[in-house]
Motif scaffolding. Structure first.
Motif, PDB file in Angstrom:
ATOM      1  N   TYR B  47       1.877 -16.005  -6.959  1.00 10.24           N
ATOM      2  CA  TYR B  47       0.552 -15.893  -7.581  1.00 10.24           C
ATOM      3  C   TYR B  47      -0.059 -14.503  -7.483  1.00 10.24           C
ATOM      4  O   TYR B  47      -0.898 -14.134  -8.290  1.00 10.24           O
ATOM      5  CB  TYR B  47      -0.406 -16.929  -6.974  1.00 10.24           C
ATOM      6  N   LEU B 300      -6.292 -12.218  -9.660  1.00  4.89           N
ATOM      7  CA  LEU B 300      -5.811 -13.569  -9.970  1.00  4.89           C
ATOM      8  C   LEU B 300      -6.960 -14.421 -10.508  1.00  4.89           C
ATOM      9  O   LEU B 300      -6.835 -15.072 -11.550  1.00  4.89           O
ATOM     10  CB  LEU B 300      -5.198 -14.214  -8.716  1.00  4.89           C
ATOM     11  N   VAL B 304      -7.357 -16.256 -14.168  1.00  4.76           N
ATOM     12  CA  VAL B 304      -7.546 -17.705 -14.299  1.00  4.76           C
ATOM     13  C   VAL B 304      -8.816 -17.983 -15.109  1.00  4.76           C
ATOM     14  O   VAL B 304      -8.809 -18.817 -16.030  1.00  4.76           O
ATOM     15  CB  VAL B 304      -7.627 -18.373 -12.902  1.00  4.76           C
ATOM     16  N   ALA B 321      -4.480 -21.671  -9.362  1.00  7.43           N
ATOM     17  CA  ALA B 321      -3.850 -20.952 -10.473  1.00  7.43           C
ATOM     18  C   ALA B 321      -2.975 -21.853 -11.324  1.00  7.43           C
ATOM     19  O   ALA B 321      -2.308 -21.385 -12.239  1.00  7.43           O
ATOM     20  CB  ALA B 321      -3.016 -19.798  -9.914  1.00  7.43           C
TER      21      ALA B 321
END
Lengths: 388, 388
Positions: B47, B300, B304, B321
């Motif tokens: 991730y 991240l 998202v 995620a």
């Protein structure tokens, strides 16, 4: 089992004989950082010394440069690095098998055996599963999962009569055992192959302790004596003689590889060998094609024969590198291990549940990369201390 | 299960969507050697992109130079490299826990859960084991082994009433679940902690999908909201957000680490993480102490949130995620996956037994190391193709 064994583990711990943390000191020696105590690990399963072979370490480094990652972090059922596919091709060619690579024998076995018990891997439906009493922990651990699928039985060690009796009483049977046992000795292969001919007995063999060390191309004890067929499957760890990490299943059918990659539980949904291990394994596979393999196997055999001449043990004279000096009670085994450690050798005290109660001993693994002078000195220490 | 799912796997295979073999092509792309087709893997669990971080790859190389071997090839219960002990210390300090390192979550869980069921890990004797219906395969796989020790039940997903009912009827209960689920969403942590207070409920949580991605030091969803205690144990894979390999159990008691190292089955008798993975992991642990971790977590979250704005899915807006675009039948999911792949994106079709029958979908994992332009283009492709 825990209540029976923990006091012995604790005794070993109090002598500093378990949970040791070490650095590499020299070609043969490890060193404990806190105390500076140097010793030779006489319990390494890296029988050919390949775990420290420069070409194999370089293979790991090269793979990082090629793959540019530690792993793809995705199910190997879906996407794998070419390193993994290449390794399966290379080992398949080397060992005349269709190869499935996995994270460990435990991972492969816990995915494969329930399918075998449920009747998915061979004709005719569910199979009665017969585990040898000494079958390695990783095999025995899966018994309750197999028992959800079919009857599970435990056979006395190497007892062909028991296995034949089960074959007479049950239509389809699988026998689960080690090829070369981790505490010494091997399975009665010829007799088992006869039972396979006569009764269609399926053989599922973990041959981790002889891979690389035995066979023209290091194919191990079982595969050097038997071809694969639809009723024979061999799994073996790559972390021992092979010198790297992960494990392989050797199969006689490419369709089975596909089926296992999709349905053998952790083979799909757990981790797979990282790119560094895959690179090291490709380098080890390449080395298995060179005369160096035979040379290392010869050095291993020489060291085993030298040790056998100097220290008689129950398994002296067999083809493998595992020897156990019988001692009796667990406390004596620990005491002997302590004194050997003071002399600069680590040999593990083995006790219940690793071996039966009252049959504790000192476990010794010979290797190709020990000079014969060291083996001679070591044997002399074993003799002196085990008589003390 | 195999008969129901294999035709769908086969359909996916015929479209080249499983058992793909790839090389690295660029920072974001993989390439299929045989066809030259380049694509972005939208199903990597790395991730934060740490699986390809130069410092982490260098950590693997450095460890080989230090340890001079791939591994010691001996049971980790007996002798471990200092790399392993150092990693446990580092991660323990980082995540306020006593740490046990293992080969994988599967390995840790298959060793730990039978001891938990048998009553060896907490006061009072054997425990009734309640598995969430959606608990990851690696947890559910061990049910039959636990059933040798105590009663095993399966709870509807996230059903606190069901769990409380079991707690009322049984003196000692353990609940086994994911922290962040691999198909999206999380466990009802607050409610479970209340049940722990009220009934002494043991919580065994696999938090693999949130480790590194969530928490000030990447301690994951559960640990960022709950301290460890004698009734809470968290395991997590290091191959996903953390970027390396192997797994950890986070424990609230050093004595438990010792007990598990001796008695948790494969933790002792199977493989342990190789030296390359240990070195990479030490480098990742060091990176977890720097501001770079927070920066990657923010990137991240941004990706998202961007995706959620463009493509509404059932889990839009949550902290994780993982997103699944619902499709219905398995053949439609495969068809959508095929068309996305043609556009240069791999998203996996998920179908029974990964999800319930009739609830197939397209699984998408966002990452920190994807440029926002790529996320926008990808979202637009998902929208177009899922309406086609």
């Amino acid at each position: 089992m825990l209540a029976a064994s923990d006091p012995v583990w604790q005794a070993a711990a109090e002598h500093g004989l378990i949970d040791m943390h070490v650095d590499a000191a020299s070609d043969y020696e490890l060193v404990i950082r806190e105390t500076g105590h140097r010793f030779v690990n006489m319990c390494s399963c890296s029988y050919l010394g390949l775990n420290s072979h420069p070409k194999i370490l370089q293979g790991a480094v090269d793979a990082l440069a090629t793959a540019k990652s530690t792993s793809l972090s995705v199910s190997a059922t879906r996407i794998r690095p070419n390193l993994s596919a290449d390794l399966e091709d290379e080992l398949g060619d080397l060992w005349r098998a269709d190869i499935l690579v996995g994270l460990s024998c435990s991972t492969l076995t816990s995915g494969i055996l329930p399918l075998l018990a449920g009747g998915q891997l061979a004709e005719g439906g569910p199979r009665t599963m017969v585990f040898d009493r000494f079958a390695h922990f990783n095999l025995a651990h899966v018994k309750p999962i197999c028992a959800d699928e079919s009857l599970v039985l435990t056979a006395p060690h190497n007892d062909l009569d028991y296995v034949e009796d089960v074959c007479r009483k049950h239509p389809r049977v699988a026998y689960v055992a080690d090829g070369a046992y981790s505490m010494g000795g091997a399975l009665p292969l010829e007799g088992l192959l006869e039972l396979q001919d006569r009764y269609g007995l399926f053989l599922y063999i973990d041959d981790s302790h002889s891979l690389s060390a035995v066979g023209e191309h290091g194919e191990g004890y079982v595969r050097s004596r038997a071809e694969l067929n639809p009723l024979t499957m061999v799994v073996a760890s790559l972390v021992k003689g092979f010198g790297t990490g992960g494990a392989v299943a050797m199969l006689g059918d490419r369709g089975l590889v596909r089926l296992l990659r999709r349905h053998a539980g952790p083979v799909g949904w757990s981790q797979s060998p990282d790119n560094m291990v895959l690179g090291a394994s490709l380098a080890s596979a390449a080395l298995h094609r060179t005369p160096e393999l035979g040379e290392l196997q010869r050095r291993l055999r020489d060291n085993v024969e030298l040790f056998d001449r100097l220290v008689p043990t129950p398994h002296a004279g067999n083809d493998f590198a595992v020897r156990v000096v019988p001692v009796g009670e667990a406390d004596r085994a620990i005491d002997l291990s302590v004194r050997m450690f003071e002399r600069g050798y680590y040999c593990s005290a083995v006790f219940f549940p690793i071996v039966a109660k009252g049959e504790a001993g000192l476990r010794i693994l010979l290797r190709a990369d020990l000079p014969s002078k060291l083996v001679t000195d070591f044997a002399s220490s074993v003799t002196t201390e085990s008589m003390a």
